[in-house]
Structure formats: C-alpha cells, structure tokens
Scaffold this motif. Structure first.
Motif, PDB file in Angstrom:
ATOM      1  N   THR A 170      29.373  48.853  37.963  1.00 47.14           N
ATOM      2  CA  THR A 170      28.137  48.286  37.431  1.00 47.14           C
ATOM      3  C   THR A 170      26.934  48.645  38.306  1.00 47.14           C
ATOM      4  O   THR A 170      25.823  48.824  37.796  1.00 47.14           O
ATOM      5  CB  THR A 170      28.254  46.756  37.320  1.00 47.14           C
ATOM      6  OG1 THR A 170      28.641  46.210  38.592  1.00 47.14           O
ATOM      7  CG2 THR A 170      29.292  46.365  36.283  1.00 47.14           C
ATOM      8  N   ALA A 200      36.002  47.175  42.267  1.00 46.99           N
ATOM      9  CA  ALA A 200      35.870  48.298  41.338  1.00 46.99           C
ATOM     10  C   ALA A 200      34.771  48.028  40.309  1.00 46.99           C
ATOM     11  O   ALA A 200      33.958  48.905  39.999  1.00 46.99           O
ATOM     12  CB  ALA A 200      37.200  48.567  40.637  1.00 46.99           C
ATOM     13  N   LEU A 201      34.727  46.791  39.778  1.00 39.87           N
ATOM     14  CA  LEU A 201      33.695  46.436  38.808  1.00 39.87           C
ATOM     15  C   LEU A 201      32.314  46.468  39.449  1.00 39.87           C
ATOM     16  O   LEU A 201      31.333  46.909  38.824  1.00 39.87           O
ATOM     17  CB  LEU A 201      33.979  45.052  38.233  1.00 39.87           C
ATOM     18  CG  LEU A 201      33.012  44.540  37.161  1.00 39.87           C
ATOM     19  CD1 LEU A 201      33.070  45.439  35.930  1.00 39.87           C
ATOM     20  CD2 LEU A 201      33.325  43.101  36.772  1.00 39.87           C
ATOM     21  N   TYR A 202      32.240  46.030  40.691  1.00 36.87           N
ATOM     22  CA  TYR A 202      30.959  46.033  41.416  1.00 36.87           C
ATOM     23  C   TYR A 202      30.435  47.457  41.579  1.00 36.87           C
ATOM     24  O   TYR A 202      29.252  47.736  41.342  1.00 36.87           O
ATOM     25  CB  TYR A 202      31.135  45.363  42.772  1.00 36.87           C
ATOM     26  CG  TYR A 202      29.939  45.480  43.679  1.00 36.87           C
ATOM     27  CD1 TYR A 202      28.819  44.681  43.487  1.00 36.87           C
ATOM     28  CD2 TYR A 202      29.931  46.389  44.730  1.00 36.87           C
ATOM     29  CE1 TYR A 202      27.717  44.794  44.316  1.00 36.87           C
ATOM     30  CE2 TYR A 202      28.843  46.504  45.562  1.00 36.87           C
ATOM     31  CZ  TYR A 202      27.740  45.705  45.350  1.00 36.87           C
ATOM     32  OH  TYR A 202      26.661  45.822  46.175  1.00 36.87           O
ATOM     33  N   THR A 216      47.357  37.091  44.221  1.00 34.67           N
ATOM     34  CA  THR A 216      46.357  36.990  43.155  1.00 34.67           C
ATOM     35  C   THR A 216      44.974  37.297  43.698  1.00 34.67           C
ATOM     36  O   THR A 216      44.182  37.990  43.044  1.00 34.67           O
ATOM     37  CB  THR A 216      46.375  35.577  42.550  1.00 34.67           C
ATOM     38  OG1 THR A 216      47.664  35.316  42.029  1.00 34.67           O
ATOM     39  CG2 THR A 216      45.340  35.438  41.449  1.00 34.67           C
ATOM     40  N   ARG A 227      44.552  41.087  44.019  1.00 40.36           N
ATOM     41  CA  ARG A 227      44.279  41.753  42.750  1.00 40.36           C
ATOM     42  C   ARG A 227      42.861  41.475  42.275  1.00 40.36           C
ATOM     43  O   ARG A 227      42.158  42.373  41.789  1.00 40.36           O
ATOM     44  CB  ARG A 227      45.293  41.291  41.702  1.00 40.36           C
ATOM     45  CG  ARG A 227      46.716  41.788  41.944  1.00 40.36           C
ATOM     46  CD  ARG A 227      47.583  41.553  40.724  1.00 40.36           C
ATOM     47  NE  ARG A 227      47.702  40.142  40.419  1.00 40.36           N
ATOM     48  CZ  ARG A 227      48.662  39.354  40.884  1.00 40.36           C
ATOM     49  NH1 ARG A 227      49.585  39.867  41.704  1.00 40.36           N
ATOM     50  NH2 ARG A 227      48.714  38.081  40.560  1.00 40.36           N
ATOM     51  N   LEU A 228      42.425  40.208  42.416  1.00 39.60           N
ATOM     52  CA  LEU A 228      41.064  39.865  42.021  1.00 39.60           C
ATOM     53  C   LEU A 228      40.036  40.616  42.868  1.00 39.60           C
ATOM     54  O   LEU A 228      39.008  41.083  42.356  1.00 39.60           O
ATOM     55  CB  LEU A 228      40.833  38.354  42.143  1.00 39.60           C
ATOM     56  CG  LEU A 228      41.528  37.463  41.114  1.00 39.60           C
ATOM     57  CD1 LEU A 228      41.303  36.000  41.453  1.00 39.60           C
ATOM     58  CD2 LEU A 228      41.017  37.761  39.714  1.00 39.60           C
ATOM     59  N   SER A 229      40.320  40.764  44.159  1.00 41.44           N
ATOM     60  CA  SER A 229      39.387  41.452  45.049  1.00 41.44           C
ATOM     61  C   SER A 229      39.265  42.920  44.666  1.00 41.44           C
ATOM     62  O   SER A 229      38.160  43.484  44.636  1.00 41.44           O
ATOM     63  CB  SER A 229      39.852  41.324  46.499  1.00 41.44           C
ATOM     64  OG  SER A 229      39.899  39.962  46.890  1.00 41.44           O
ATOM     65  N   ALA A 230      40.398  43.556  44.360  1.00 37.79           N
ATOM     66  CA  ALA A 230      40.374  44.968  43.988  1.00 37.79           C
ATOM     67  C   ALA A 230      39.609  45.175  42.684  1.00 37.79           C
ATOM     68  O   ALA A 230      38.781  46.091  42.563  1.00 37.79           O
ATOM     69  CB  ALA A 230      41.800  45.502  43.868  1.00 37.79           C
ATOM     70  N   LYS A 231      39.871  44.314  41.701  1.00 41.34           N
ATOM     71  CA  LYS A 231      39.176  44.440  40.416  1.00 41.34           C
ATOM     72  C   LYS A 231      37.686  44.156  40.575  1.00 41.34           C
ATOM     73  O   LYS A 231      36.839  44.841  39.981  1.00 41.34           O
ATOM     74  CB  LYS A 231      39.788  43.483  39.399  1.00 41.34           C
ATOM     75  CG  LYS A 231      41.210  43.847  38.990  1.00 41.34           C
ATOM     76  CD  LYS A 231      41.764  42.830  38.004  1.00 41.34           C
ATOM     77  CE  LYS A 231      43.194  43.173  37.591  1.00 41.34           C
ATOM     78  NZ  LYS A 231      43.756  42.180  36.654  1.00 41.34           N
ATOM     79  N   THR A 232      37.359  43.153  41.386  1.00 43.94           N
ATOM     80  CA  THR A 232      35.952  42.812  41.604  1.00 43.94           C
ATOM     81  C   THR A 232      35.215  43.956  42.291  1.00 43.94           C
ATOM     82  O   THR A 232      34.081  44.298  41.928  1.00 43.94           O
ATOM     83  CB  THR A 232      35.840  41.541  42.447  1.00 43.94           C
ATOM     84  OG1 THR A 232      36.508  40.471  41.780  1.00 43.94           O
ATOM     85  CG2 THR A 232      34.393  41.157  42.678  1.00 43.94           C
TER      86      THR A 232
END
Length: 251
Positions: A103, A98-100, A88, A91-96
C-alpha cells in the motif's frame, strides 16, 4: 404559568451548541474562522497581531508531540502482550508488513502521479531557500542495525520511533513468554494504555483552537500569495487520499 430561563442557563446555550458538535465540524469551523481572520489582519496591515496567535498553535503541536512516544510504546506493548499465540502473531506480522509495503508503494505512485500532472505548490515560497548538503543513504546493514536500540531509554528520550517500535514489540513478546508471572505487568500496560488513550482524547479536544490559531498565523503572515498555491496542495492531498481509499482499500 411560564418560567423564564435563568441567566446561567441562557449563557450556556452557545457553549452547549459548540460542545454538541462533532470534532471534525469544530475543526472545520475553526479553520474557516482562522482563515478569514488571518486574511483580514493581513490585508489591514496587522500581520504582527496575527503572529501573536502562533504560540497557541505551537502549544497544541507540542501537546501532540508529547503523546507520540508514550502512545506508541504503551499501546504496542499492550497489544503484543494480549496475543497469547506467538505463531498467530508471526503470521499477522508478516501479512501486515507485506500489506504495508504494497500500500505504501501504491500511495507513493499516486502522489508522484498527481504531483507530475498538477504540480501543486508551484509559486508557494516560505521564506528564503537555502542549499543543504545531501547525505549518503545508509546501507541496508546500517539500517537493520539501527532498528535495535543500544539504550532503550535513550531511544524513548530522543523519540526514535523505529527503535521504540522494535523495543516495544520485543518487550511485549517477553511478557507473553514469561507466562503468569508477568500478568501484573501485563495489567499495568493495559491500564497505562487506557490512560494514554484518555490523555490523547483530551489533547485532541483542543484541536479546533490549535487549528484556529495556526490558520490565523499562517494566513495573517503570508496572505493570499501563499494561500492560493497552498489550497492546491491541500486539494491534491485530499484527492490522493480519496483515490487511495476508493481504489486501493476499496479494491
């Protein structure tokens, strides 16, 4: 029969009113008072007196800098160690990440667009300009290698934020992988994080006084010639933040 308030109670009135305000209200009032006082000192030829407020502002800035390293390290270790599921976390690190990146790219675009259209800061001169030698940008390989500290203690001492983040994440992962034997260490970082958060709130509570001192020094030293272009810069910063918050985060 009426009783008169005691002298100690009446003296606490203004202080109670001030402490009852929210922090942003205190900062806004302090900024306004510092601006007015600085302009008065500048116009009356007392710029040297205004410069006397600078050490108080520098003291607040040093307190903020003091928090950076322990706040990043302790909070990251405690946060990563609290995630028992490493999948988990991945997955959170990858999404974070990418979002970083997304933005950040949008934020840079907004800033460049506002700077191109409105040209904030034109006319503001802080001291004498001097030429500096441009350094070659590091390669991707050097950048990646630079993320991993060869000496974590040195990274903490020098305030190398990227290396501190990498080491803290790896340290937190190691705590998770160690299992129950690392529970005392996990509890230590949980407690340390709460202590650092409380220390942060203590330092931040002095923000109005630091802002007042810094604003008095800046406006008293440089006067209206600097403040007018600086006000435009501040307005553009707030406009950019508002556009980013409404359009990007709101969308």
């Amino acid at each position: 029969m009426t009783t008169k308030p005691s002298p100690s109670t009446s003296r606490r009135g203004p202080f109670r009113f001030w402490s009852g305000m929210q922090l942003w209200q205190q900062i806004f009032i302090a900024l306004t008072l510092g601006l007015v006082l600085g302009i008065v000192l500048n116009q009356t030829g007392n710029a040297d007196f205004a410069a006397g407020f600078k050490p108080l502002g520098d003291l607040f800035i040093r307190g903020i800098k003091m928090l950076i390293v322990p706040l990043i390290f302790v909070s990251l270790v405690a946060g990563v160690a609290s995630l028992q599921d490493l999948a988990t976390m991945g997955r959170l690190s990858a999404k974070t990440f990418a979002l970083y990146l997304a933005t950040t790219a949008v934020a840079i675009s907004i800033g460049l667009a506002l700077a191109t259209v409105f040209k904030p800061g034109v006319g503001a001169v802080l001291g004498s300009a001097r030429a500096v030698d441009a350094k070659d940008a590091p390669t991707i390989t050097d950048t990646i290698l630079g993320l991993v500290p060869t000496n974590p203690v040195e990274a903490l001492a020098n305030g190398n934020v990227l290396q501190i983040i990498v080491f803290a994440i790896l340290f937190g992962i190691a705590i998770v992988l160690a299992g129950d034997v690392a529970n005392p260490l996990k509890r230590f970082f949980d407690s340390a994080a709460e202590v650092v958060y409380r220390l942060t709130s203590i330092i931040i509570s002095f923000a109005p006084y630091g802002v007042f001192a810094l604003m008095t020094w800046v406006s008293g030293t440089y006067g209206l010639d600097l403040l007018a272009p600086l006000a435009k810069v501040i307005a553009m910063v707030y406009l950019g933040c508002a556009v980013h918050a409404v359009v990007v985060y709101g969308g």
